[in-house]
Design an enzyme around this catalytic site. Structure first.
Site, PDB file in Angstrom:
ATOM      1  N   LYS A  89       0.920  -1.081  -0.050  1.00  0.00           N
ATOM      2  CA  LYS A  89       0.228  -0.167   0.112  1.00  0.00           C
ATOM      3  C   LYS A  89       0.764   1.165  -0.093  1.00  0.00           C
ATOM      4  O   LYS A  89       0.632   2.320  -0.493  1.00  0.00           O
ATOM      5  CB  LYS A  89      -0.967   0.091   1.191  1.00  0.00           C
ATOM      6  CG  LYS A  89      -1.915  -1.177   1.121  1.00  0.00           C
ATOM      7  CD  LYS A  89      -2.740  -1.347   2.720  1.00  0.00           C
ATOM      8  CE  LYS A  89      -3.526  -2.769   2.345  1.00  0.00           C
ATOM      9  NZ  LYS A  89      -4.152  -2.525   3.999  1.00  0.00           N
ATOM     10  N   GLN A 106      -3.950  -1.432  10.438  1.00  0.00           N
ATOM     11  CA  GLN A 106      -3.791  -2.792   9.745  1.00  0.00           C
ATOM     12  C   GLN A 106      -4.313  -3.712  10.598  1.00  0.00           C
ATOM     13  O   GLN A 106      -3.825  -4.044  11.803  1.00  0.00           O
ATOM     14  CB  GLN A 106      -2.706  -2.916   8.995  1.00  0.00           C
ATOM     15  CG  GLN A 106      -2.279  -4.373   8.295  1.00  0.00           C
ATOM     16  CD  GLN A 106      -3.000  -4.368   7.175  1.00  0.00           C
ATOM     17  OE1 GLN A 106      -3.234  -3.032   6.642  1.00  0.00           O
ATOM     18  NE2 GLN A 106      -3.557  -5.532   6.652  1.00  0.00           N
ATOM     19  N   ASP A 146     -10.660   2.982   5.318  1.00  0.00           N
ATOM     20  CA  ASP A 146     -10.748   1.509   5.051  1.00  0.00           C
ATOM     21  C   ASP A 146     -12.443   0.992   5.100  1.00  0.00           C
ATOM     22  O   ASP A 146     -12.649  -0.144   4.860  1.00  0.00           O
ATOM     23  CB  ASP A 146     -10.303   0.781   6.646  1.00  0.00           C
ATOM     24  CG  ASP A 146      -9.248  -0.077   6.342  1.00  0.00           C
ATOM     25  OD1 ASP A 146      -8.880  -0.511   5.215  1.00  0.00           O
ATOM     26  OD2 ASP A 146      -8.452  -0.196   7.344  1.00  0.00           O
TER      27      ASP A 146
HETATM   28  N1  GUN Z   1      -6.481  -6.832   7.275  1.00  0.00           N
HETATM   29  C1  GUN Z   1      -6.775  -7.677   6.105  1.00  0.00           C
HETATM   30  N2  GUN Z   1      -7.520  -6.971   5.158  1.00  0.00           N
HETATM   31  C2  GUN Z   1      -7.437  -5.476   5.772  1.00  0.00           C
HETATM   32  C3  GUN Z   1      -7.819  -4.454   5.332  1.00  0.00           C
HETATM   33  O1  GUN Z   1      -8.726  -4.315   4.150  1.00  0.00           O
HETATM   34  N3  GUN Z   1      -7.754  -3.361   6.014  1.00  0.00           N
HETATM   35  C4  GUN Z   1      -6.977  -3.302   7.056  1.00  0.00           C
HETATM   36  N4  GUN Z   1      -7.016  -2.155   7.764  1.00  0.00           N
HETATM   37  N5  GUN Z   1      -6.537  -4.556   7.518  1.00  0.00           N
HETATM   38  C5  GUN Z   1      -6.792  -5.577   6.847  1.00  0.00           C
END
Ligand code: GUN
Length: 300
Positions: free
Chosen positions: A54, A98, A121
């Site tokens: 990301k 995350q 998110d």
């Molecule tokens: N862990 C697995 N998928 C995601 C996501 O889309 N966002 C976040 N913040 N953590 C994750």
């Protein structure tokens, strides 16, 4: 009808990144640089990889980003205090904590503490609620929003389709159902959500015009569970042992790709299907947050 066509997530994500880059140039002309802050707590190997990907996407689009890495022993109060600071920092447009978080930290408390206007998110209850209500002013969770774009941009007719979703998680299954069931353009499907308590999952799958596998079970969907010509979307990322490869394991999806592909009308490869779309929609959401901060119109 041709069978086994691939839905190229990398190519479609590339289109979305180009659209985002054009929008980024417009906010930059107003002196605003989109900025996304990542928070990672503990040393989950997969999380490190995902956040790294990301961050790379941010750099490619000219977004500012930084990652705060916290020890696994971080107290919930300390993470909440960090979020309060970022919520109040006008230069920060998006905040991404995350998952998974260390077990002593409540994910719902943390996600509820991110300013909904910075919740790129789409996990805050305000954004989840807006999604349920069909209010497009909120942020949608990136993976289901990415799958929605994959379907739209591959020319899949969603209106009236029988959709079966495997998995009822808060990140994919539940928001995916909410997106596809809306009374709206590119929605209006009849949606069934299957899970571990569902009787005869295979029978549900065989009815699906669009089958979305997001339950985290390696190669669960076999050819005999798929209606001929169905669209099959594989969200799974499962590590399975394999003595024949270096490292002793490999990643597979929730779909038995080789077996299902000849029967499917369209299917996502994995990798190269849903994964790149999740990142593209995260960048899109961050772009929208920055546009609002710059006082620009921001289409969903
Ligand atoms: N862990 C697995 N998928 C995601 C996501 O889309 N966002 C976040 N913040 N953590 C994750």
């Amino acid at each position: 009808m041709p069978f086994g066509a691939l839905i190229d997530g990398r190519a479609i994500a590339g289109e979305i990144h180009q659209e985002t880059a054009r929008r980024a140039a417009q906010v930059k002309a107003r002196g605003v640089q989109p900025c996304l802050v990542f928070i990672r707590a503990g040393e989950d190997a997969a999380s490190r990889v995902y956040v790294g990907m990301k961050e790379k996407a941010c750099a490619q689009l000219g977004f500012a980003s930084r990652t705060q890495v916290l020890p696994a022993t971080t107290r919930e109060e300390d993470l909440l205090a960090l979020l309060a600071g970022l919520n109040g920092d006008a230069a920060v447009h998006g905040i991404l904590v995350q998952a998974p978080l260390p077990r002593h930290i409540s994910e719902s408390r943390i996600y509820g503490a991110v300013d909904p206007n910075k919740d790129v998110d789409g996990f805050h209850p305000v954004n989840v609620g807006k999604l349920m209500l069909g209010d497009t002013s909120g942020f949608r969770s990136c993976t289901p929003a990415g799958i929605h774009e994959l379907l739209i941009r591959s020319g899949v007719v969603i209106e009236g389709a029988e959709v079966v979703i495997l998995g009822r998680g808060n990140i994919v299954g539940k928001p995916m159902a909410a997106i596809l069931v809306q009374k709206a353009k590119h929605a209006g499907a009849t949606v069934t959500v299957c899970h571990s308590q569902t009787r005869d999952i295979a029978a549900h799958c065989r009815r699906a015009d669009i089958l979305i596998a997001a339950m985290g079970a390696a190669e669960f969907v076999k050819a005999d569970m798929v209606k001929p010509g169905a669209v099959v979307i594989d969200v799974g990322v499962n590590r399975v042992p394999d003595a024949a490869v270096r490292g002793g394991s490999r990643l597979v999806g929730d779909v038995d790709f080789a077996g299902v592909r000849p029967k499917a009308g369209k299917i996502t490869p994995n990798p190269g299907g849903v994964g790149p779309m999740t990142i593209a929609l995260l960048m899109h959401n961050t772009m929208r947050a920055a546009e609002r901060a710059a006082g620009l119109a921001s289409p969903p």
